[in-house]
Write an enzyme that holds these catalytic residues in place. Structure first.
Site, short mmCIF file in Angstrom:
data_model
loop_
_atom_site.label_atom_id
_atom_site.label_comp_id
_atom_site.label_asym_id
_atom_site.label_seq_id
_atom_site.Cartn_x
_atom_site.Cartn_y
_atom_site.Cartn_z
N GLU A 168 0.88 -1.17 0.00
CA GLU A 168 0.00 0.00 0.00
C GLU A 168 0.91 1.22 0.00
O GLU A 168 1.46 1.59 1.04
CB GLU A 168 -0.92 -0.01 1.23
CG GLU A 168 -1.88 -1.19 1.28
CD GLU A 168 -2.89 -1.20 0.16
OE1 GLU A 168 -3.07 -0.14 -0.48
OE2 GLU A 168 -3.50 -2.25 -0.09
N CYS A 182 -1.55 9.18 2.16
CA CYS A 182 -1.32 8.68 0.80
C CYS A 182 -2.55 8.82 -0.07
O CYS A 182 -2.44 8.93 -1.30
CB CYS A 182 -0.89 7.23 0.86
SG CYS A 182 -2.11 6.13 1.62
#
Length: 911
Positions: A639, A677
């Site tokens: 991720e 993110c």
């Protein structure tokens, strides 16, 4: 609802809550003659002094308001004496005997549909109704001997048949439950449709009629306190004292106040007021899959015919066990049953009810008498002898509790491994964690983590630590990241609790095997897909959401039945310390461990073989993780992140503009100060809309964060000086600083950068080439909004693309012509919190996905299982070969069975 063409006279139990209010309105709307009844009982007066106002006043106020809307009469029924005699006295006696009775089952049986039905027996009501989530099916209302059946609710999460399972046939025949066919979310919608005055009221979480009163207060007030001792079951060690055995239930962990845990209550000596505890409650040798039941009540009047194909609930909730029931008659003629479950249930407690089901129908229930089977939890002889001592003062002071051998962790220390391991790690040796990994693999191979009961217990442990250690989590997030507690709850505690609850509610379905369809050519055969855990899992989490990004994958790993090593980021040291502490104290340390330290610890861990590695962080470290994993052919989920664009179209509606801009500001500055993110990295917009967009951003930034954001405590701080300097460097780069149209103030000593907006910075500047990861928002203007697609496609694939537009054609083009982990229109970041959508990247933004069921799948292997019989066999699959066998194979593999038969019979030569 019984079939009737005439209005029915119904007594409706009204609590003041949403469910019973909707039930009343549905019955009234159907044309029935309704009278509402509010039950007022002893407990409310008895504890009146505990609160500034009586706890039932709000309930009664709402009940009256609901009735006044439709002119339904409301009567208050006092059942003080009945409640004391039939429920409270029984509870007190059961607790004195060391059992754990269920007041909700008793309250329904003896009060709501017992004493209340008796009280209105002369008032000629046809039925009594309530807001319970269950179905009552009346087979023939014209025949006295016709049976009525209690069936599961349509909403399995809210189903309350367990609480109604002890009703008699006579009680059930008079009962109507309008909500049995309606899921909870639809009930809420109906409450809004009916404009009920209590439509936004939260559901009651308290025990039947006890409301807000803590159960410990109830026990203390009516039984009192008596000091006793706590002994370790395996050793007989004197560990401490307690207030009375009646305050504790089997399996209880909270309230023991013992160091070196987690400790669990495993047995009680009622006669000597002794509580036995253990740290090995979930060991695989402590079986709890067989128990005895008595005091049966079968709803039909007699037990079901097939006792080997029943389902069983041992507590309220959506989960069932398949079970067998063996009934025997004792010497005095009472019926005793032995229940056998297919797996362990560590929460069984004498005094609770076990409800039994045939498919959708609840057939009755009984009281659990005892719950350890022959291989149950052993209390050593020494412990039992100490328990019998009359003068326990001779025991002296409690022993100093030693940590379990496999734990080198102390609550005050930030690291799991002792100093020699850390030193060895720094020296780069390859076998530092070999012992710990061997222990974890042994635990996994024992099968303990595969048990549904273990998985549920750990998920519940996560919910407990989030609730009970909330203040510690708040403090740690504020210390490391400057997060306000509202932001901390929203992004870390609340979302994790939601995910844990979602996993608990769906665990049984996720674990179940799925039938696979096989071709006719394989007959006779069967096929299925079986979910199995991967094994030993390494989770490396990030610093920006240290709790959320640790527990989200842990939930998936636990739900799938794995053992876990968590390595949190060293950049959030306070949060890492709290993670060590709470995971150690709330979860099973034999299967779930935490190790902290710097990059050298990551490198050392990655030298070892894992069955899965889950990494959240930057692309550079992600490459190192993949390289290390490749040496052992370990599957990896990465991720990562990237530059997530927001495409902002020309928005004509002033309302839409306002909402769009506020959502953009929140998704950029309100989520860890842009250090996310999945947050917006930059905006692309038509040149004609740019000036309007800038002014709107200025206006709503001031509205959200104030004119001096650092003083409002509504924005997080930058994680450290290194990242602060990096962000400051982005702004100070030639050609960038002059593009600032709002903000730009940076204070290093506070690690704070105010929300900053830039208009058209150079496209070759670092701020437009690298992920920003901070509160800096560039706006890039384009000739047309359609040009945004080409602009995005010339850059690496982002984790998310956000489109703020009502243009359906543009939305379609963005979905079809761009590639990203996700696309969200007219909002941002919210897709992360949605359990039914996967979260993950593509290309440089990562690969693999998780959240909800996808987290379970991330840490599972779906194993194909096929079983064939010997009845039919095709000789053409075996040599020696010839052309006929080739033609038979061709037709067979094309599933052209007619041609296969014709070739076999010699009526055709070619497939």
């Amino acid at each position: 609802m019984p079939n009737s063409n005439c209005p029915i006279k119904i007594a409706v139990l009204l609590s003041g809550g949403v469910d019973s209010s909707v039930a009343l309105r549905l019955l009234h709307a159907a044309g029935h003659s309704c009278t509402a009844f509010y039950l007022k009982i002893w407990f409310q007066e008895d504890f009146e002094n505990f609160w500034s106002q009586c706890p039932w006043e709000d309930d009664l106020k709402y009940a009256k308001a609901v009735c006044n809307q439709v002119d339904v009469p409301l009567e208050v029924v006092h059942l003080t004496d009945e409640y004391w005699d039939k429920v409270v006295s029984y509870l007190i006696e059961e607790y004195k005997c060391g059992r754990t009775p269920n007041p909700d089952v008793l309250c329904n049986t003896r009060i709501k549909f017992g004493a209340f039905m008796d009280a209105i027996s002369k008032m000629d009501f046809d039925y009594v109704a309530s807001g319970h989530y269950a179905k009552v099916v009346h087979t023939d209302t014209n025949e006295n001997n016709a049976l009525s059946f209690l069936e599961l609710s349509k909403d399995m999460l809210k189903d309350q048949t367990y609480f109604l399972s002890y009703l008699s046939q006579a009680q059930l025949k008079r009962l109507v439950l309008p909500l049995g066919c309606i899921p909870k979310n639809e009930v809420r919608k109906l409450a809004r449709k009916f404009d009920l005055p209590n439509q936004d009221r939260k559901d009651s979480q308290g025990i039947c009629f006890l409301g807000k009163i803590k159960f410990s207060e109830f026990v203390g007030r009516h039984i009192g306190e008596k000091e006793g001792i706590i002994l370790e079951a395996e050793t007989g060690d004197f560990l401490g004292s307690h207030r009375g055995f009646w305050f504790y239930t089997i399996g209880q962990r909270q309230g023991l106040k013992l160091a070196g845990g987690p400790w669990y209550v495993v047995e009680k000596d009622v006669e000597n007021n002794v509580v036995f505890v253990s740290r090995n409650y979930y060991s695989v040798d402590k079986r709890r899959r067989s128990f005895h039941v008595g005091s049966f009540r079968w709803i039909s009047g007699s037990p079901p015919r097939n006792l080997n194909q029943l389902k069983c609930k041992v507590r309220h909730g959506p989960d069932f066990y398949n079970c067998t029931l063996h009934l025997e008659l004792t010497e005095n003629g009472t019926e005793i049953g032995t229940v056998q479950l297919p797996e362990d249930d560590q929460g069984l407690a004498a005094g609770q009810f076990a409800a039994f089901y045939e498919e959708q129908v609840c057939v009755g229930s009984g009281v659990i008498l005892e719950s350890w089977d022959d291989n149950g939890f052993p209390v050593c002889e020494k412990a039992r002898e100490i328990a019998k001592l009359e003068d326990k003062s001779k025991l002296g002071k409690p022993v100093k509790i030693k940590p379990k051998p496999e734990d080198c962790l102390r609550n005050s220390v930030m690291i799991l491994w002792c100093q020699k391991h850390i030193q060895a790690t720094m020296e780069g040796t390859a076998d530092d964690f070999e012992g710990e990994l061997k222990e974890l693999r042994e635990v996994f191979n024992s099968g303990k983590t595969r048990e549904a009961s273990w998985r549920r217990a750990q998920l519940k442990g996560i919910l407990s630590l989030l609730k009970e250690r909330e203040s510690d989590i708040f403090k740690a997030l504020h210390q490391d990241l400057g997060k306000h507690q509202v932001e901390a709850y929203r992004d870390e505690i609340g979302t994790v609790a939601k995910s844990a609850n979602y996993a608990l509610g769906n665990l049984k379905k996720w674990m179940s095997s799925k039938r696979a369809k096989l071709p006719l050519a394989s007959f006779p055969s069967s096929g299925k897909l079986v979910q199995e855990p991967l094994g030993v899992v390494l989770i490396i989490s990030s610093w920006n959401f240290p709790f959320g990004l640790s527990f989200e994958p842990i939930i998936g790993a636990i739900a799938a039945g794995n053992v876990v090593i968590l390595k949190p980021s060293e950049l959030a040291p306070t949060c890492s310390s709290v993670l060590v502490d709470i995971i150690h104290n709330y979860l099973d340390n034999t299967a779930i461990r935490v190790v902290v330290g710097g990059p050298h610890v990551d490198e050392n861990l990655l030298r070892h073989r894992f069955d899965k590695i889950f990494f959240t962080g930057g692309a550079r470290v992600g490459q190192a993780v993949m390289t290390a994993a490749a040496r052992n052919l370990t599957p990896v989920t990465l991720e990562l992140g990237g530059k997530c664009p927001a495409v902002v179209d020309f928005i004509s509606s002033s309302w839409d503009r306002k909402i769009a801009v506020k959502r953009i500001i929140w998704a950029k500055f309100g989520v860890c100060a842009g250090q996310a993110c999945i947050g917006i990295d930059y905006i692309v917009t038509p040149k004609e809309f740019a000036s309007t967009l800038v002014e709107l951003l200025k206006k709503y930034i001031n509205e959200s964060f104030g004119y001096n954001p650092k003083d409002t405590n509504s924005m997080a701080k930058i994680i450290n000086k290194k990242h602060f300097a990096r962000l400051k460097g982005l702004l100070d780069e030639p050609g960038v600083k002059s593009c600032i149209v709002y903000g730009g103030v940076a204070e290093e000593h506070k690690l704070f950068i105010e929300p900053t907006v830039l208009l058209d910075p150079p496209l070759d500047s670092t701020i437009m080439k690298e992920e920003i990861f901070g509160p800096l928002l560039p706006i890039i203007t384009l000739g047309t909004i359609e040009d945004s697609i080409e602009f995005i496609n010339t850059r690496p694939k982002p984790l998310a693309i956000y489109g703020f537009t009502n243009n359906a054609n543009l939305q379609h083009k963005m979905i079809r012509e761009t590639s990203s982990g996700s696309v969200t229109f007219n909002d941002a970041v919210v897709q992360y919190a949605t359990d039914t959508l996967p979260f993950g990247g593509v290309g440089g933004s990562g690969f693999g996905r998780y959240h909800g069921k996808y987290s379970f799948e991330c840490f599972s292997h779906e194993k194909a299982v096929m079983v064939r019989g010997y009845l039919i066999d095709f000789g053409f699959r075996y040599p020696p070969w010839n052309d006929k066998k080739l033609q038979l194979l061709k037709s067979g593999l094309r599933y052209d069975y007619i041609k296969l038969v014709l070739i076999k019979l010699g009526l055709k030569s070619k497939a």
